[in-house]
Each structure stands twice: as C-alpha cells, then as structure tokens.
Write a protein that holds these residues in place. Structure first.
Motif, PDB file in Angstrom:
ATOM      1  N   ARG A 140       0.841  -1.203   0.000  1.00  0.00           N
ATOM      2  CA  ARG A 140       0.000   0.000   0.000  1.00  0.00           C
ATOM      3  C   ARG A 140       0.881   1.260   0.000  1.00  0.00           C
ATOM      4  O   ARG A 140       0.640   2.204  -0.759  1.00  0.00           O
ATOM      5  N   HIS A 157     -14.687  -4.473   2.076  1.00  0.00           N
ATOM      6  CA  HIS A 157     -13.735  -4.448   3.191  1.00  0.00           C
ATOM      7  C   HIS A 157     -14.135  -5.584   4.145  1.00  0.00           C
ATOM      8  O   HIS A 157     -15.154  -6.244   3.929  1.00  0.00           O
ATOM      9  N   CYS A 214      -8.980   4.220  -3.397  1.00  0.00           N
ATOM     10  CA  CYS A 214      -8.195   3.974  -4.618  1.00  0.00           C
ATOM     11  C   CYS A 214      -6.955   4.874  -4.668  1.00  0.00           C
ATOM     12  O   CYS A 214      -7.072   6.096  -4.691  1.00  0.00           O
TER      13      CYS A 214
HETATM   14  C1  HEM Z   1     -11.771   5.840 -12.892  1.00  0.00           C
HETATM   15  C2  HEM Z   1     -10.917   4.915 -12.586  1.00  0.00           C
HETATM   16  C3  HEM Z   1     -10.896   4.174 -11.282  1.00  0.00           C
HETATM   17  C4  HEM Z   1     -11.917   3.861 -10.424  1.00  0.00           C
HETATM   18  C5  HEM Z   1     -13.396   4.220 -10.545  1.00  0.00           C
HETATM   19  C6  HEM Z   1     -11.335   3.111  -9.327  1.00  0.00           C
HETATM   20  C7  HEM Z   1     -12.065   2.626  -8.247  1.00  0.00           C
HETATM   21  C8  HEM Z   1     -11.519   1.919  -7.201  1.00  0.00           C
HETATM   22  C9  HEM Z   1     -12.269   1.404  -6.066  1.00  0.00           C
HETATM   23  C10 HEM Z   1     -13.768   1.544  -5.845  1.00  0.00           C
HETATM   24  C11 HEM Z   1     -11.395   0.769  -5.261  1.00  0.00           C
HETATM   25  C12 HEM Z   1     -11.718   0.059  -3.936  1.00  0.00           C
HETATM   26  C13 HEM Z   1     -11.638   1.079  -2.808  1.00  0.00           C
HETATM   27  C14 HEM Z   1     -12.002   0.536  -1.445  1.00  0.00           C
HETATM   28  O1  HEM Z   1     -11.872  -0.658  -1.206  1.00  0.00           O
HETATM   29  O2  HEM Z   1     -12.434   1.311  -0.567  1.00  0.00           O
HETATM   30  C15 HEM Z   1     -10.093   0.855  -5.876  1.00  0.00           C
HETATM   31  C16 HEM Z   1      -8.947   0.302  -5.356  1.00  0.00           C
HETATM   32  C17 HEM Z   1      -7.736   0.337  -6.007  1.00  0.00           C
HETATM   33  N1  HEM Z   1      -7.413   1.027  -7.153  1.00  0.00           N
HETATM   34 FE1  HEM Z   1      -8.656   2.113  -8.288  1.00  0.00          FE
HETATM   35  N2  HEM Z   1      -9.988   2.976  -9.547  1.00  0.00           N
HETATM   36  C18 HEM Z   1      -9.667   3.617 -10.712  1.00  0.00           C
HETATM   37  C19 HEM Z   1      -8.420   3.738 -11.283  1.00  0.00           C
HETATM   38  C20 HEM Z   1      -7.260   3.226 -10.780  1.00  0.00           C
HETATM   39  C21 HEM Z   1      -5.940   3.390 -11.341  1.00  0.00           C
HETATM   40  C22 HEM Z   1      -5.581   4.205 -12.602  1.00  0.00           C
HETATM   41  C23 HEM Z   1      -5.077   2.680 -10.561  1.00  0.00           C
HETATM   42  C24 HEM Z   1      -3.586   2.492 -10.698  1.00  0.00           C
HETATM   43  C25 HEM Z   1      -2.735   3.417 -10.843  1.00  0.00           C
HETATM   44  C26 HEM Z   1      -5.849   2.089  -9.488  1.00  0.00           C
HETATM   45  C27 HEM Z   1      -5.343   1.302  -8.489  1.00  0.00           C
HETATM   46  C28 HEM Z   1      -6.092   0.789  -7.433  1.00  0.00           C
HETATM   47  C29 HEM Z   1      -5.527  -0.102  -6.423  1.00  0.00           C
HETATM   48  C30 HEM Z   1      -4.104  -0.618  -6.357  1.00  0.00           C
HETATM   49  C31 HEM Z   1      -6.570  -0.383  -5.530  1.00  0.00           C
HETATM   50  C32 HEM Z   1      -6.515  -1.278  -4.294  1.00  0.00           C
HETATM   51  C33 HEM Z   1      -6.251  -0.464  -3.055  1.00  0.00           C
HETATM   52  C34 HEM Z   1      -6.270  -1.294  -1.775  1.00  0.00           C
HETATM   53  O3  HEM Z   1      -6.876  -2.360  -1.746  1.00  0.00           O
HETATM   54  O4  HEM Z   1      -5.645  -0.857  -0.775  1.00  0.00           O
HETATM   55  N3  HEM Z   1      -7.164   2.445  -9.654  1.00  0.00           N
HETATM   56  N4  HEM Z   1     -10.188   1.575  -7.044  1.00  0.00           N
END
Ligand code: HEM
Length: 482
Positions: free
Chosen positions: A118, A368, A436
C-alpha cells in the motif's frame, strides 16, 4: 430459519450489550440470504431494502459469512474512514486466487505485507508525483484521437489502448516486442470479461467454501469457477508478459529508470548482491506492477466509455464543454493537462466527477472486512463481516442529488454561479485506508482524453436510413467493475 436464529443467538452471546444486528430480510436454512440477494444489480435491491427498513446499514448472511451493506456516505465515512483500523482488511477472494492473480494489493487482507504494498503504491500516485506522467498522458491522448480520426469505427479499441499504454508504461516502462504486444493487447481486450462477469467479488459459493475450488467442475457445477479457470490465462498474461520484458531490459541496462519497477528491481539486485533478504521478492514486484496495470487500464477505459455515453445521451453537455474550451483555450492549440488548473475550465473537471457519480464503475466497491466486533448507531457489526459500500445508492441519494439519473456537471457549481451546490461524490473511489490510490492518475487520464476528443471530433449517434438517430443499447455487467 432455525439455523439463522441460532446464528443470531451466537452473535448475541458475543455482543455484550445485546445490540441488535442491522435490519435484514428473512433468510433461508443453510444458504442464509445467498439465494435472496439477486445476482444482477444487487446494489439496486440493497437500496430498495434500505428505504423499506429505513436504515442505511443492512445485515445479510452469505452461507456462514456475515455481510454488512452501507448505503449512505455518512455510514461509510463513520465506519470505513473514521474506524479505518477496524475496517481495512479484505475478505478472501478465492475465485480471484483461482485466476492466478499475483500478490495484488487490491485483494490483500490487512497484514505487514499489505502495508508495504500500500505504501509503495500510495506514494507513487500522489497528486504531486503524477505530474511526471503528464507528457505521457498528453502524447497518448493525441495519438488515440488521431487514430480515432483515421478509423472512427474502432474508436473504442483506440481508447482502450490509450488507457492501457499509460499504466503499462508507468508500471513496467517497456515497449513490448510485436508478438508480446499482440498477446497483451489480446488479454486487455478480454480482461473486462474477467473483471466484470464474476459477480460481486467475494460472494460466490466458491468464495464461501474455498475447498470447492480444488474439485473438478463436473462435481462443483459452478459457472463462476469454470469462468475463473478458463479465463485465468488473461490475468497471468497481464502479469507475466510485461514483467518479463522489464526484467529483460533491466538486465540489459536499458530499462527506463522513471518506471515503477526500475528502483524496485535495482533494490532487489543490490540486496541479492549483499546476500540480504529484502522487503520485496520478485513475485512482490511483479504483483505490485501488475496491480497498477490491471487496476488502472480497465477502470480508466470504462470511465471513458461512460463519458462517451453521457455525451450521446446529453448532447448539450458536450456542446457546452466545447464552447468553454474554445472560449478559454482558443482553437490554435490542443489542450494540455496544465490547463486543468485554470478555474474557468472547472466544468470539465465536473464532467469527469459526474461520470463517476452517474454510473459508478464498482457499484458495491471492493468489499472491506471488519477485524473486531463493533457497534454503529445502536447496531451490532460482527467481527469478520464482509462490508460492502453501496456507491450506487449513495449516487442516487435524492436528499443530496437532485434528479440523480440526469447527467449534470452543473450540479457541482456553487449556487451563486448558477449551479446546484451539490458535493462531488467520493464513493466511486472507495473509503478509508483502502481508498483507490490511482484516483488522481485516472482522473487526469480521463480529463485529457475527453478534452482532446471534445475539441477535435464530433460525438453523436449514427443516423439510420429513416433519418432518425440510432440510440445505442447499453447494458452494464455486474462484477468487480463494469
Ligand atoms: C476511474 C478509474 C478508477 C476507479 C473508478 C477506481 C475505483 C476503485 C475502487 C472503488 C477501489 C476500492 C476502494 C475501497 O476498497 O475502498 C479501488 C482500489 C484500487 N485502485 Fe482504483 N480505480 C480507478 C483507477 C485506478 C488506477 C488508474 C489505478 C492504478 C494506478 C488504481 C489502483 C487501485 C488499487 C491498487 C486499488 C486497491 C487499493 C487497496 O486495496 O488498498 N485504480 N479503485
């Protein structure tokens, strides 16, 4: 019913103050609510139930697992953000394990390894750190739009390759060989099937009874398991092909040092030389880079598709955006990401925000998991519960959003400026310590691609032989993302 009652008694015993569980519909023996919750668009069902029971928090049981659904921004903030330490784990995603996801932050439970991954991703995509990627984003947007102008019928695959090039370059820093590129392109074009068609993550029979994942399909008869086994190669290709290319270039000394994997491979090589066991193994580095690639490209691409859909169904928004861009930037040059700082172009940012509110890509987010028993608003939240946040219900909260079905970027403008003064919805990007990390990068990519499109091409529906517009038939899937 009796088993369910027994489980309520169990929770009562573990619930010293005898707080009631949040409201829930009647459940069934053994299955709990598993067969009560619809597999398609469960978010709509939860929203309806939340209204019926007049409670923003609902309780369900999926086989043995307690499930909590948070239907308001307030409840999600109170629990997932303010009580982050208790709500930052993840349930086990057995189906995704079957697909062969590597060490992927998105699915990691709370652990020291999670913290390492993270921290690594979070610091790579802060608002200030992503400025270095602006040139790549602008170049990729212009290339994609040029391709669209040259072959408009392939517009969506050009947008997909725009989205995947950016995160592939950032994560792995490599130009792939023709053959490798063809294999990765094939995998990216099919990835949506893996991400979108698997149902709500963590909720299938296999997720609830992991031993089933080891049995033959003819015995388990699970479509989800069959899907995970048959399509797993897509996820593996997206992990392994670009990473193998990065390692090859690293060995040859030609890997760009501004990409994500470069300093990590450097550190790994250094530690190996000194015979030290470092914090990150090769599978860790591979998993973290693939997470950026896979979490980043499909989400960005799908957001662009929703943006195009919004322009087709709300043409005045498209025309207003073009008029603003022409007035503020003129027509002598193309927009660049530094224009985003101009307050006169705020409407364009609001378009990007409205896309995520209008059609949240993960309507129920990534679940979660609670680590300890908790009490919220007089309701008992058991330890080990899978906790979904209903971003869709939050986006349709009529107390916050007037005419929620309407695509209306003006809603975020201050009332004094002729807007509705409504708050931008954060829920489509999640909450608390799992929010995110790629949000700023994604929004910048979506902004530059849409803004470049708006000033260069007309977006409208096809016109049929009868002179009438042909409205596209749109269907969203129900999965991890749409
Ligand atoms: C419009 C585009 C995007 C949307 C709508 C989106 C949405 C989300 C959502 C809903 C989560 C889960 C959050 C939670 O559990 O509270 C998430 C997690 C994540 N997103 Fe995105 N995301 C987007 C783009 C991206 C991009 C471009 C990247 C990479 C650079 C990325 C990397 C990640 C990662 C690594 C997680 C996991 C975080 C964790 O579990 O600690 N996302 N995203």
């Amino acid at each position: 019913q009796r088993l369910f009652t027994a489980s309520r008694w169990y929770h009562k015993l573990h619930n010293p103050h005898s707080y009631p569980l949040p409201p829930s519909p009647p459940s069934q023996f053994f299955f709990g609510h598993t067969r009560v919750i619809p597999t398609r668009n469960p978010e709509k069902y939860y929203k309806k139930l939340s209204k019926k029971y007049n409670s923003d928090v609902l309780y369900f049981k999926q086989y043995r697992t307690p499930v909590i659904v948070l239907n308001s921004v307030k409840a999600a903030n109170e629990l997932l953000s303010k009580q982050g330490a208790n709500y930052s784990s993840r349930p086990r995603f057995v189906l995704f394990e079957v697909m062969g996801w590597g060490l992927t932050l998105t699915f990691m439970p709370w652990s020291p390894l999670f913290k390492t991954h993270r921290a690594l991703l979070q610091k790579s995509f802060t608002k200030s750190n992503i400025i270095q990627y602006q040139a790549l984003q602008e170049r990729s947007a212009r290339r994609a739009i040029l391709r669209i102008i040259n072959s408009p019928s392939d517009w969506s695959s050009h947008l997909r390759s725009f989205a995947s090039t950016i995160v592939q370059q950032i994560a792995f820093g490599v130009e792939l060989s023709h053959d490798e590129d063809a294999r990765v392109q094939r995998a990216t074009s099919l990835a949506n099937r893996v991400l979108a068609e698997g149902g709500s993550p963590g909720s299938t029979l296999i997720d609830n009874f992991p031993f089933l994942a080891k049995l033959p399909i003819w015995l388990v008869r699970s479509k989800a398991l069959e899907h995970a086994r048959n399509l797993g190669w897509i996820i593996r290709d997206l992990h392994d092909i670009p990473f193998a290319a990065s390692r090859r270039e690293f060995e040859a000394g030609t890997l760009r040092d501004d990409c994500f994997v470069s300093p990590l491979l450097e550190q790994f090589a250094e530690e190996k030389k000194q015979d030290k066991e470092g914090e990150l193994s090769i599978p860790d580095i591979n998993g973290a880079a693939a997470t950026i690639f896979i979490a980043g490209f499909d989400t960005t691409y799908t957001t662009l598709l929703v943006g195009i859909l919004a322009f087709l169904s709300h043409p005045p928004v498209f025309h207003k955006a073009r008029e603003i861009l022409e007035r503020v930037i003129g027509t002598a040059r193309l927009p660049s990401l530094s224009d985003r700082e101009n307050p006169e172009l705020r409407y364009l940012d609001y378009i990007v925000d409205e896309i995520s509110r209008w059609r949240p890509l993960s309507p129920l987010g990534v679940p979660h998991k609670s680590v300890e028993d908790d009490v919220y608003d007089g309701m008992f939240i058991p330890k080990g519960a899978t906790v979904y946040f209903n971003a869709w219900a939050m986006s349709r909260d009529e107390a916050t959003y007037r005419e929620p079905e309407r695509f209306c970027p003006e809603r975020y403008l201050e009332k004094g400026e002729g807007g509705w003064g409504e708050p931008v919805l954060q829920a489509p990007f999640g909450f608390g310590r799992r929010v995110c990390p790629g949000k700023y990068l994604a929004q910048a990519s979506v902004w530059i691609a849409l803004v470049t499109l708006i000033v260069t091409v007309d977006i409208s529906n096809l016109v049929g032989g009868d002179g009438e517009e042909i409205k596209p038939e749109v269907e969203f899937s129900s999965g991890l993302s749409r």
